[in-house]
Scaffold this active site. Sequence first.
Site, short mmCIF file in Angstrom:
data_model
loop_
_atom_site.label_atom_id
_atom_site.label_comp_id
_atom_site.label_asym_id
_atom_site.label_seq_id
_atom_site.Cartn_x
_atom_site.Cartn_y
_atom_site.Cartn_z
N ILE A 95 -14.06 35.36 -57.33
CA ILE A 95 -13.86 36.81 -57.28
C ILE A 95 -13.54 37.40 -58.65
CG2 ILE A 95 -13.11 36.72 -54.89
CD1 ILE A 95 -10.24 37.19 -55.90
N ILE A 137 -10.18 29.86 -58.95
CA ILE A 137 -11.50 30.24 -59.46
C ILE A 137 -12.49 30.49 -58.33
CG2 ILE A 137 -11.20 29.03 -61.64
CD1 ILE A 137 -12.99 26.81 -60.59
N GLU A 138 -11.98 30.53 -57.10
CA GLU A 138 -12.85 30.87 -55.98
C GLU A 138 -12.37 32.17 -55.32
OE1 GLU A 138 -14.22 27.62 -53.45
OE2 GLU A 138 -13.52 26.18 -54.94
N MET A 139 -11.68 32.08 -54.18
CA MET A 139 -11.29 33.29 -53.47
C MET A 139 -9.93 33.82 -53.93
SD MET A 139 -12.76 32.02 -49.78
CE MET A 139 -13.09 33.57 -48.96
#
Length: 340
Positions: A95, A137-139
């Site tokens: 995101i 580093i994702e959601m």
Amino acid sequence: MKEKALLLLASVLLFACKKDLAPMFFSTTSFIIETPSGFPNMNIPSNNPMTVEGVALGEKLFHDKILSGNGMQACASCHLQSAAFSDTNQFSAGIDGFFGDRNASTIINAGWNNFNFWDGRVASLENQAFEPVVNPIEMNDTWLNVEIKLNADNEYPILFKNAFNIDDIDSIHVVMAIAQFERTLISVNSKFDKYLTGETQLTASELGGYAIFNSEKGDCFHCHGTQMFMDNLFHNNGLDPEPFTDLGLGKITNNASDNAKFKTPTLRNIEFSAPYMHDGRFSTLEEVVEHYNSGGEYSLTVDPLMKKLGVGLQLTNQEKQDLVAFLKTLTDTDFISSKK
């Protein structure tokens, strides 16, 4: 008569009160997983049985961006159905625009996985679903914040009540629902499956590729045998010499003999799951075949099944084309395009 009427009214009111205080009967509808031919029975956790209500809730959560910190990303953002529930990009962006260093794994027949993630760091689909939500580093959210958002939503409290009979939504039941949905992503209706049942025929090129796949000449069947086209094991398939930039399973086990070993992916729907390998280094099936045809790179942990190191498979151009043609018979167009 008046006394009898009052007594009757009192009895009715007492019965009504008792009825209101009685607990509501909770019931769900079982979702039956039919084991495909050649597959073992799916190992479904006893504390998370498959239900129609749980699967529907899991599908909604899988596609809902409410699970991310800024409401801009869902599980489905990096696991596209059109790409066999993987990502067409080499690395997925989170995101905040940060990229990971591994290609998003496909979610096909995942209910038969003994381990999840390329490095196998978790066993169950439930535990796998915990990680992306809080990964920075994702959601990039917190489970506490996700729980607050879901409990404040107009629909989710009712859906969780119907699926799990809970009044307060928690992370445990979120991942249980997502795992139920993922267990329904079963693909066994490819051209090859229809060939096995006599519904269709393979071309001469596809049959030639099938023969290469299942012979020592191609060596594919050792890791991608059975109807699942995976072995649920980890291999170093000669991608890199030492020193390794990604230790894979070795980082999880802290065992040097596991360095650069990664989970064998299924080959089902591989036509749509490019790019390939744990780091998405190959863009086409032709590049994948050429890697094995060249023999691969030697290292201390390279798999013994890569027994043609330095020599290669020595396939002709026609044989390489035939092998790719066979791999494309594993495409299940109904699975890729289904709206269910």
